[in-house]
Enzyme design. Structure first.
Site, PDB file in Angstrom:
ATOM      1  N   ASP A   1       0.847  -1.195   0.000  1.00  0.00           N
ATOM      2  CA  ASP A   1       0.000   0.000   0.000  1.00  0.00           C
ATOM      3  C   ASP A   1       0.880   1.240   0.000  1.00  0.00           C
ATOM      4  O   ASP A   1       1.811   1.344   0.808  1.00  0.00           O
ATOM      5  CB  ASP A   1      -0.874   0.045   1.262  1.00  0.00           C
ATOM      6  CG  ASP A   1      -2.182  -0.678   1.084  1.00  0.00           C
ATOM      7  OD1 ASP A   1      -2.737  -0.651  -0.024  1.00  0.00           O
ATOM      8  OD2 ASP A   1      -2.656  -1.270   2.066  1.00  0.00           O
TER       9      ASP A   1
ATOM     10  N   GLU B   1      -2.014   0.591  -4.864  1.00  0.00           N
ATOM     11  CA  GLU B   1      -1.767  -0.703  -4.230  1.00  0.00           C
ATOM     12  C   GLU B   1      -1.503  -1.773  -5.281  1.00  0.00           C
ATOM     13  O   GLU B   1      -1.990  -1.691  -6.409  1.00  0.00           O
ATOM     14  CB  GLU B   1      -2.925  -1.126  -3.327  1.00  0.00           C
ATOM     15  CG  GLU B   1      -4.202  -1.444  -4.061  1.00  0.00           C
ATOM     16  CD  GLU B   1      -5.230  -2.121  -3.178  1.00  0.00           C
ATOM     17  OE1 GLU B   1      -4.877  -3.042  -2.426  1.00  0.00           O
ATOM     18  OE2 GLU B   1      -6.409  -1.714  -3.260  1.00  0.00           O
TER      19      GLU B   1
END
Length: 391
Positions: free
Chosen positions: A13, A110
């Site tokens: 992330d 992500e």
């Protein structure tokens, strides 16, 4: 010496991505609450990303900007710069590709990385993850949070446990132990309504779900949710991500912190996905006739719909209108939305500009303008040009 566990997935992330990019470009924003999505005077604008300084005030994505302003009047509000964010995302993804040939980009901020077979190059999962984090920081100036596990589902959960700039590794053989150690609120994919249904059924811990048979869970929550819960608390071996990446396509998707129910907010989310997707298509110098929309509801039921048109998808406005039409055909209007995904299928090289017509229509003019803006921004990164949806 730590043993390798294989296959190993990293889920990475980019921490508070849009806001972090703004803080990187504007050092004067560092340490301050930054909210990307619109200005306070923009009618019905919604939060796209909030910095961690802003999140302390209770601000989250998909929240109306007007509500965010009340919670944090002194925040820095920005409409954002999708071109800048897409370029930084591309930089990060290029770092990922140096670590593995198998990178599944889930959205602009992500990705999953399959690290199987890279042990001799990068060492243990811990060593590889630290090297990945340091390389991203060195080459892009951004921080990422990494989760490593034998399943994509566990890696997804792990990456969110120690944000920002976090690292969590779930060792092989300890998948169920890891899941059972988590509070119910960390059961990824279970939104607020599902959490409430679980508690109403007397299931207040992950262990209490684990102890129930799949049949019983299906009888209480329905087939889709019951199967998901049964598999999730055991490590999610049968939960997959990024199915679209297996075909020749480009895709983006976002899982929302809160279920989306407001129609305007849903359409704003589709607009943001359309802009991200068209910019990626532009960077790849590609074109597509086929648009696919994915909707995942609060009960984990996932539906998709795709449509192939006679004309190439011309620009982000064109894609936005097509995605709205698909949405209207598929959305049942009774359930909140946990995830929206948008993809262009069967892409081929070449741009929409190559399509020959007897006359230019509005879409073609928009495509020319959009491509001209992309080129201007590539030559002059300081330009900040984006669409605003204010009405």
């Amino acid at each position: 010496m730590q043993e390798y566990f294989s296959p190993v997935f990293f889920h990475v992330d980019l921490d508070a991505f849009f806001a972090s990019v703004e803080q990187l470009v504007h050092p004067e924003y560092k340490g301050k609450p930054v909210i990307v999505g619109g200005l306070p005077e923009d009618r019905r604008a919604v939060v796209s990303t909030a910095s961690y300084e802003a999140r302390k005030f209770g601000i989250h994505s998909a929240m109306p900007i007007s509500a965010a302003k009340k919670l944090c009047p002194d925040a820095i509000f920005l409409r954002g710069n999708m071109k800048l964010y897409a370029d930084k995302s591309k930089e990060v993804m290029e770092v990922f590709s140096d670590f593995s040939p198998s990178v599944i980009q889930m959205s602009i901020d992500e990705a999953f990385i399959d690290m199987k077979g890279t042990e001799k190059l990068f060492g243990t999962p811990d060593e590889a993850a630290v090297l990945l984090k340091n390389t991203v920081k060195e080459k892009t100036g951004l921080t990422v949070s990494v989760g490593a596990a034998s399943t994509m589902y566990l890696a997804k959960i792990a990456s969110g446990l120690k944000k920002p700039d976090g690292l969590t590794i779930v060792e092989e053989g300890k998948e169920e132990e890891f899941m059972l150690s988590l509070p119910l609120e960390k059961l990824w994919g279970a939104g607020s309504k599902t959490q409430m249904h679980l508690k109403d059924a007397g299931l207040r811990t992950i262990k209490s779900i684990y102890d129930k048979s799949e049949g019983l869970l299906k009888s209480i929550f329905g087939d889709a949710t019951g199967s998901f819960l049964y598999d999730a608390v055991r490590g999610g071996k049968n939960i997959s991500f990024g199915e679209e990446a297996k075909t020749h396509s480009v895709s983006v998707e976002t899982t929302y912190e809160y279920d989306l129910t407001d129609r305007y907010i849903i359409e704003t989310a589709l607009l943001q996905l359309s802009e991200q997707l068209m910019y990626r298509l532009h960077k790849e110098n590609s074109k597509s006739y086929t648009v696919c929309l994915k909707i995942r509801y609060e009960d984990f039921t996932t539906v998709s719909i795709q449509e192939t048109g006679e004309r190439i998808v011309m620009n982000s406005d064109d894609l936005f209108e097509k995605s709205k039409k698909l949405f209207e055909k598929k959305y049942d209007g009774k359930r909140g939305i946990r995830l929206l995904g948008l993809s262009l299928q069967n892409i081929t090289k070449g741009t929409a500009m190559e399509q020959q017509e007897l006359f230019e229509n509005l879409n073609e003019k928009k495509a020319k303008l959009e491509n001209a803006l992309y080129k201007m921004e590539e030559k002059n990164p300081s330009l900040k040009i984006r669409k605003a949806r204010l009405l």
